[in-house]
Design an enzyme around this catalytic site. Structure first.
Site, PDB file in Angstrom:
ATOM      1  CB  SER A 241     -55.739 -11.560  72.088  1.00 32.59           C
ATOM      2  OG  SER A 241     -55.940 -11.566  70.701  1.00 32.59           O
TER       3      SER A 241
ATOM      4  CG  HIS B 241     -60.685  -9.825  71.168  1.00 35.04           C
ATOM      5  ND1 HIS B 241     -60.546  -9.935  69.821  1.00 35.04           N
ATOM      6  CD2 HIS B 241     -59.432 -10.057  71.677  1.00 35.04           C
ATOM      7  CE1 HIS B 241     -59.285 -10.218  69.518  1.00 35.04           C
ATOM      8  NE2 HIS B 241     -58.592 -10.308  70.632  1.00 35.04           N
TER       9      HIS B 241
ATOM     10  CG  HIS C 265     -62.921  -5.670  62.598  1.00 35.89           C
ATOM     11  ND1 HIS C 265     -61.724  -5.012  62.596  1.00 35.89           N
ATOM     12  CD2 HIS C 265     -62.651  -6.933  63.009  1.00 35.89           C
ATOM     13  CE1 HIS C 265     -60.778  -5.840  62.978  1.00 35.89           C
ATOM     14  NE2 HIS C 265     -61.306  -7.020  63.232  1.00 35.89           N
TER      15      HIS C 265
ATOM     16  NE  ARG D  81     -60.229 -12.564  60.527  1.00 36.31           N
ATOM     17  CZ  ARG D  81     -60.110 -11.998  61.729  1.00 36.31           C
ATOM     18  NH1 ARG D  81     -59.255 -12.493  62.607  1.00 36.31           N
ATOM     19  NH2 ARG D  81     -60.831 -10.947  62.055  1.00 36.31           N
TER      20      ARG D  81
ATOM     21  CG  ASP E  66     -65.515 -13.938  66.250  1.00 35.10           C
ATOM     22  OD1 ASP E  66     -64.760 -14.915  66.282  1.00 35.10           O
ATOM     23  OD2 ASP E  66     -65.186 -12.805  66.641  1.00 35.10           O
TER      24      ASP E  66
HETATM   25  N1  NMX Z   1     -74.117  -4.331  66.819  1.00 28.12           N
HETATM   26  C1  NMX Z   1     -74.610  -3.227  67.419  1.00 28.12           C
HETATM   27  N2  NMX Z   1     -73.921  -2.100  67.561  1.00 28.12           N
HETATM   28  C2  NMX Z   1     -72.683  -2.054  67.038  1.00 28.12           C
HETATM   29  C3  NMX Z   1     -72.122  -3.149  66.364  1.00 28.12           C
HETATM   30  C4  NMX Z   1     -72.885  -4.346  66.279  1.00 28.12           C
HETATM   31  N3  NMX Z   1     -72.412  -5.434  65.712  1.00 28.12           N
HETATM   32  N4  NMX Z   1     -70.874  -2.812  65.960  1.00 28.12           N
HETATM   33  C5  NMX Z   1     -70.672  -1.543  66.377  1.00 28.12           C
HETATM   34  N5  NMX Z   1     -71.753  -1.090  67.037  1.00 28.12           N
HETATM   35  C6  NMX Z   1     -71.924   0.186  67.701  1.00 28.12           C
HETATM   36  C7  NMX Z   1     -70.899   0.318  68.809  1.00 28.12           C
HETATM   37  O1  NMX Z   1     -71.301  -0.387  69.966  1.00 28.12           O
HETATM   38  C8  NMX Z   1     -70.818   1.814  68.980  1.00 28.12           C
HETATM   39  O2  NMX Z   1     -71.958   2.228  69.705  1.00 28.12           O
HETATM   40  P1  NMX Z   1     -71.859   3.398  70.810  1.00 28.12           P
HETATM   41  O3  NMX Z   1     -71.325   4.593  70.077  1.00 28.12           O
HETATM   42  O4  NMX Z   1     -73.255   3.554  71.281  1.00 28.12           O
HETATM   43  O5  NMX Z   1     -70.918   2.924  71.864  1.00 28.12           O
HETATM   44  C9  NMX Z   1     -70.961   2.309  67.536  1.00 28.12           C
HETATM   45  O6  NMX Z   1     -71.623   1.257  66.821  1.00 28.12           O
HETATM   46  C10 NMX Z   1     -69.662   2.631  66.857  1.00 28.12           C
HETATM   47  O7  NMX Z   1     -68.807   1.516  66.947  1.00 28.12           O
HETATM   48  P2  NMX Z   1     -67.721   1.217  65.805  1.00 28.12           P
HETATM   49  O8  NMX Z   1     -66.784   2.366  65.780  1.00 28.12           O
HETATM   50  O9  NMX Z   1     -68.395   0.845  64.546  1.00 28.12           O
HETATM   51  O10 NMX Z   1     -67.031  -0.112  66.353  1.00 28.12           O
HETATM   52  P3  NMX Z   1     -65.871  -0.251  67.437  1.00 28.12           P
HETATM   53  O11 NMX Z   1     -64.559  -0.127  66.743  1.00 28.12           O
HETATM   54  O12 NMX Z   1     -66.089   0.648  68.600  1.00 28.12           O
HETATM   55  O13 NMX Z   1     -66.105  -1.736  67.937  1.00 28.12           O
HETATM   56  C11 NMX Z   1     -66.582  -4.045  67.683  1.00 28.12           C
HETATM   57  C12 NMX Z   1     -65.797  -2.855  67.136  1.00 28.12           C
HETATM   58  C13 NMX Z   1     -66.082  -5.287  66.996  1.00 28.12           C
HETATM   59  C14 NMX Z   1     -66.300  -4.158  69.189  1.00 28.12           C
HETATM   60  C15 NMX Z   1     -68.090  -3.847  67.421  1.00 28.12           C
HETATM   61  O14 NMX Z   1     -68.329  -3.786  66.044  1.00 28.12           O
HETATM   62  C16 NMX Z   1     -68.956  -4.913  68.054  1.00 28.12           C
HETATM   63  O15 NMX Z   1     -69.304  -4.789  69.233  1.00 28.12           O
HETATM   64  N6  NMX Z   1     -69.314  -5.996  67.284  1.00 28.12           N
HETATM   65  C17 NMX Z   1     -70.041  -7.112  67.834  1.00 28.12           C
HETATM   66  C18 NMX Z   1     -69.119  -7.996  68.657  1.00 28.12           C
HETATM   67  C19 NMX Z   1     -68.170  -8.762  67.766  1.00 28.12           C
HETATM   68  O16 NMX Z   1     -68.553  -9.361  66.771  1.00 28.12           O
HETATM   69  N7  NMX Z   1     -66.874  -8.790  68.154  1.00 28.12           N
HETATM   70  C20 NMX Z   1     -65.883  -9.586  67.456  1.00 28.12           C
HETATM   71  C21 NMX Z   1     -64.826  -8.776  66.699  1.00 28.12           C
HETATM   72  C22 NMX Z   1     -63.855  -9.685  66.016  1.00 28.12           C
HETATM   73  N8  NMX Z   1     -63.030 -10.436  66.982  1.00 28.12           N
HETATM   74  O17 NMX Z   1     -62.948 -11.627  66.935  1.00 28.12           O
HETATM   75  O18 NMX Z   1     -62.404  -9.801  67.866  1.00 28.12           O
HETATM   76  C1  MLT Z   2     -58.955 -10.297  65.749  1.00 28.48           C
HETATM   77  O1  MLT Z   2     -58.832 -11.294  65.017  1.00 28.48           O
HETATM   78  O2  MLT Z   2     -58.109 -10.022  66.620  1.00 28.48           O
HETATM   79  C2  MLT Z   2     -60.200  -9.488  65.650  1.00 28.48           C
HETATM   80  O3  MLT Z   2     -60.685  -9.439  64.349  1.00 28.48           O
HETATM   81  C3  MLT Z   2     -60.133  -8.154  66.318  1.00 28.48           C
HETATM   82  C4  MLT Z   2     -59.208  -7.111  65.742  1.00 28.48           C
HETATM   83  O4  MLT Z   2     -58.488  -7.309  64.790  1.00 28.48           O
HETATM   84  O5  MLT Z   2     -59.249  -5.988  66.308  1.00 28.48           O
END
Ligand code: NMX
Ligand code: MLT
Length: 473
Positions: A277, A307, A353, A362, A408
């Site tokens: 964002s 996100h 994350h 947080r 979250d």
């Molecule tokens: N559950 C299952 N798989 C996960 C999770 C999770 N919570 N977190 C990471 N992975 C997987 C990810 O999908 C990826 O798989 P693949 O290689 O098959 O595509 C692998 O682990 C490596 O990912 P990372 O490098 O650890 O994480 P990345 O930086 O790519 O993504 C998020 C970060 C936040 C998108 C990821 O951790 C996620 O999808 N979390 C769940 C959704 C979430 O809680 N999002 C909110 C973030 C905070 N916000 O408010 O923005």
């Molecule tokens: C945020 O607050 O924007 C989320 O934790 C995602 C991020 O920092 O990449």
């Protein structure tokens, strides 16, 4: 008394700041409480030339200093670890979490004024801190609260634009549409059309930003009341601060919910510049699109499930766990449910994350709030259980870089406890909060004259040729 307590806190923090010289540069410790100027605009006007000089010096003296190597992995991996943005208002450390102008969340809780002594920080105080790098006094925050209330007027056509959508449209779609309709009143656009010189861009950006921050809680509450409360609107209360008023306009007047809202808005406001964002807002604004256009774009990024929408997903997922396993589930049942989620190809929402590598502070401060106010809530207890169960499973998967909970994972159960149970609405609350961080930086983007953002992209063929050449040289 309050002053002396602040001074002793200040001296404790200052001695820590001496050890951490990076902090002393970003926070103007000695100016805390010392200025009696209640006007944020004039404070900024004073600060801007100094910061422009600072940036000029960095450019001329250090412009060619390398910040690291860009690898193919980074280009293909969503630019992780690639330093590419200037973002003054906050900085994220992978282990320690966010610092707002050098202050951690616990430090903000101690130093920023509350609605009552010892209360949660007022988001207006954080806005002041993000914009100026100074900790404001209670009088300054009260003056800013009043200024925001005075700016909080929303034209009728904004409501009509929202009403044009079906009431079943996602709350984020309704909210972003309302923000787009607010754009009609953009001061930046008017000034640009009249040929305002570049050196003055920040002034109408400031006007738009403060108006936007003041108005988004009204638009957001309208969306909530339209969808869930038969359209019965609650108007602004002139005696309340920003967070208190937002809670009030949504229909929640308990003092604890108002405190939660102050904390919620403060901790969701900013998370450095690279998150989807913030980065989107900054990118769109770099084309000199005004703050409304830029922030509406940011909201559309926030609405994605990886996100901001994750807060909705978390509560829905937690409720699905209870539906399937009952309230008194065993640890084994919970583990099975987590595996079932993963095996069906879904992520566990609220965990992981892009940058953080430890539990999100947080999350921790929301946990502390829950331990204080709702320790026996069954959903809070389930969130606590998940804190034990999920990280080892994600670690076992072998690919997740951060198995720990993010912001979250916790927010939904707190809101749910106080009666805000509609999970689909949660990302709108995140959006209102984020207006504070994104708009603060947009003002500085224009004050510092930051240029159009335009990184280079390449094709797979280009990468293959480049790598072949690199291998043969
Ligand atoms: N559950 C299952 N798989 C996960 C999770 C999770 N919570 N977190 C990471 N992975 C997987 C990810 O999908 C990826 O798989 P693949 O290689 O098959 O595509 C692998 O682990 C490596 O990912 P990372 O490098 O650890 O994480 P990345 O930086 O790519 O993504 C998020 C970060 C936040 C998108 C990821 O951790 C996620 O999808 N979390 C769940 C959704 C979430 O809680 N999002 C909110 C973030 C905070 N916000 O408010 O923005
Ligand atoms: C945020 O607050 O924007 C989320 O934790 C995602 C991020 O920092 O990449």
């Amino acid at each position: 008394m309050v002053f002396f307590r602040s001074v002793s806190l200040l001296s404790r923090l200052r001695s820590r700041a001496v050890q951490q010289s990076n902090l002393s540069n970003s926070v103007r410790w000695l100016q805390m409480q010392s200025s009696s100027d209640l006007d944020l605009h004039s404070q900024l006007k004073e600060l801007i030339p100094e910061q422009q000089e600072r940036l000029k010096k960095i450019k001329t003296e250090h412009g060619k200093v390398q910040l690291g190597n860009i690898t193919v992995d980074m280009v293909l991996g969503g630019m992780r670890g690639m330093t590419g943005l200037l973002w003054e208002t906050s900085l994220l450390d992978p282990d320690e979490g966010i610092r707002f102008r050098g202050l951690s969340i616990p430090e903000c809780q101690k130093l920023l004024p509350g609605a009552k002594p010892g209360g949660e920080p007022l988001p207006e105080g954080l806005l002041w801190l993000l914009l100026t790098g100074k900790v404001p006094s209670k009088e300054q925050v009260d003056a800013l609260s009043k200024e925001l209330r005075d700016r909080a007027t929303v034209p009728d056509y904004v409501y009509k634009a929202i009403d044009a959508l079906p009431v079943t449209a996602h709350p984020m779609t309704q909210f972003a549409s309302g923000v787009m309709a607010l754009q009609v009143q953009s001061e930046f656009q008017k000034a640009y059309d009249k040929g305002i010189p570049k050196a003055k861009y920040w002034e109408p950006t400031y006007e738009d930003s403060l108006n936007l921050i003041a108005r988004v809680p009204i638009v957001a509450s309208y969306v909530y009341r339209r969808i869930y409360k038969d359209g019965k609107i609650i108007t602004l209360d002139d005696s309340l601060d920003y967070g208190g008023n937002f809670s009030h306009m949504l229909g929640f007047d308990s003092p604890q919910m108002q405190e939660l809202m102050r904390l919620y808005v403060t901790i969701h406001s900013d998370h450095e510049g690279g998150n989807v964002s913030a980065h989107t807002g900054h990118l769109v604004a770099s084309a000199l699109s005004d703050p409304y256009l830029s922030f509406a774009a940011a909201l559309n990024g926030l609405a994605g499930p990886l996100h901001g929408l994750a807060n909705q997903e978390v509560l829905l997922w937690i409720k699905s766990v209870v539906d399937e396993c009952g309230e008194n589930m065993t640890t084994e049942q919970l583990k099975d449910y987590v595996w079932k989620t993963l095996n069906s190809g879904k992520v566990v929402p609220g965990f992981g994350h892009g940058v953080l590598r430890k539990t999100d502070p947080r999350y921790t401060c929301q946990r502390e709030f829950a331990l204080k106010h709702l320790p026996n809530d069954p959903l809070f207890q389930l969130v606590s259980k998940l804190y034990e169960v999920v990280p080892p499973i994600l670690t076992e998967l072998g690919k997740v870089k951060n198995p720990w909970p993010n912001v979250d994972a916790h927010s939904g159960v707190l809101l749910n406890y106080y009666g805000l149970t509609e999970a689909r609405y949660f990302t709108v609350l995140f959006g209102v909060s984020r207006s504070i961080g994104i708009c603060s930086q947009l003002i500085w983007d224009r004050a510092l004259g930051l240029p159009l953002e335009r990184p280079k992209s390449v094709t797979m063929e280009w990468l293959e040729n480049h790598c072949k050449k690199a291998a043969s040289s």
